[in-house]
Design a protein around this motif. Sequence first.
Motif, short mmCIF file in Angstrom:
data_model
loop_
_atom_site.label_atom_id
_atom_site.label_comp_id
_atom_site.label_asym_id
_atom_site.label_seq_id
_atom_site.Cartn_x
_atom_site.Cartn_y
_atom_site.Cartn_z
N GLY A 82 0.78 -1.22 0.00
CA GLY A 82 0.00 0.00 0.00
C GLY A 82 0.82 1.28 0.00
O GLY A 82 1.97 1.31 -0.45
N ILE A 83 0.22 2.32 0.54
CA ILE A 83 0.81 3.65 0.55
C ILE A 83 1.19 4.05 1.97
O ILE A 83 0.66 3.52 2.94
CB ILE A 83 -0.17 4.70 -0.05
N VAL A 84 2.09 5.01 2.08
CA VAL A 84 2.57 5.44 3.39
C VAL A 84 1.43 6.07 4.18
O VAL A 84 0.58 6.77 3.64
CB VAL A 84 3.75 6.44 3.23
N ARG A 85 1.42 5.80 5.48
CA ARG A 85 0.38 6.36 6.33
C ARG A 85 0.63 7.84 6.57
O ARG A 85 1.77 8.34 6.44
CB ARG A 85 0.29 5.63 7.66
N THR A 86 -0.41 8.56 6.93
CA THR A 86 -0.32 9.99 7.17
C THR A 86 0.72 10.30 8.26
O THR A 86 0.77 9.63 9.29
CB THR A 86 -1.70 10.53 7.61
N GLY A 87 1.56 11.29 7.99
CA GLY A 87 2.52 11.74 8.97
C GLY A 87 3.88 11.09 8.91
O GLY A 87 4.78 11.49 9.64
N LEU A 88 4.03 10.09 8.04
CA LEU A 88 5.32 9.41 7.93
C LEU A 88 5.93 9.66 6.55
O LEU A 88 5.25 10.01 5.60
CB LEU A 88 5.15 7.90 8.12
N GLU A 89 7.24 9.45 6.48
CA GLU A 89 7.96 9.48 5.21
C GLU A 89 8.64 8.13 5.00
O GLU A 89 9.14 7.54 5.95
CB GLU A 89 9.05 10.57 5.22
N ILE A 90 8.63 7.66 3.77
CA ILE A 90 9.31 6.42 3.41
C ILE A 90 10.32 6.72 2.31
O ILE A 90 10.03 7.47 1.38
CB ILE A 90 8.31 5.36 2.91
N LYS A 91 11.49 6.12 2.44
CA LYS A 91 12.46 6.12 1.34
C LYS A 91 12.99 4.70 1.17
O LYS A 91 12.97 3.91 2.10
CB LYS A 91 13.63 7.08 1.64
N VAL A 92 13.47 4.43 -0.03
CA VAL A 92 14.14 3.17 -0.31
C VAL A 92 15.57 3.51 -0.72
O VAL A 92 15.78 4.30 -1.65
CB VAL A 92 13.43 2.37 -1.42
N VAL A 93 16.54 2.93 -0.02
CA VAL A 93 17.93 3.36 -0.20
C VAL A 93 18.85 2.16 -0.44
O VAL A 93 18.51 1.01 -0.11
CB VAL A 93 18.42 4.15 1.04
N ASP A 94 20.02 2.45 -0.99
CA ASP A 94 21.03 1.41 -1.19
C ASP A 94 21.87 1.26 0.08
O ASP A 94 21.60 1.89 1.11
CB ASP A 94 21.90 1.71 -2.42
#
Length: 257
Positions: A82-94
């Motif tokens: 799904g999608i990120v919940r309200t108030g949070l940030e998501i990143k995908v990193v190496d």
Amino acid sequence: VPTMIKMLIDEDISHFDLESLRSIIYGGSAFHETDLRAALEKLGPVLVQLYGQGESPMTISYLRAKEHLVTGDQTVHLRSAGIVRTGLEIKVVDDQGRPVPAGSPGEIIVRGPTVMKGYWNRPEATAETIRAGWLHTGDVGYLDQRGFLYLVDRKKDMIISGGSNIYSREVEEVVIKHPAVSEVAVVGVPDRLWGEKVVAFVLLHPGQSLAEDEITAFCDRHLAGYKKPRKFIFVDALPKNPYGKILKSELRNRYLG
């Protein structure tokens, strides 16, 4: 957890009235697409997925009931968290902490008010897990162009064979599609030539039989050669913790023991 839902739909529930059923919220481990589709067919459009961790309780992302689609152009979302919940940030990193392009796998990191301050009396573990305010989840996944998050594996469960990354969930999603297979867990075990090799522990449906050459031929049609399990081990049960998660470390030890 998905194990509970699978146990439910493996029973005959056709004589129950499900009209009052509104939502079943699931999470905690992978829900293979084949089983998820079967659950939607039996239970209706009532499933809601939550992805989270104790370090960011309890939701990082969510897949709403209306996004559990089994037909149309957006069925790919069925495989997502799904999608990120309200108030949070998501990143995908190496491995160097640099963001990777959409569609490329990397470690999922999270920042926001739900993220813990740290582990109790474990400053070294806290420093390893929380860096520059970002929680490093230890999960491997990717984001698509629309911001949907896809989980691929636990970082510690990723198999490296002959220098190539193999995600156990991808292999499991193929094996589980065989009609005789009820559950499967794929692990990497040490191999002198390749570094690691892929081993699949398979639980069959009651009354079913399956030869190793049959399931090998099935995988031949759906997996690249280097991703195919080198060994299939048929078991009477898969070890699980109290939350229904398969204990892959126990399976590795069982194989090596």
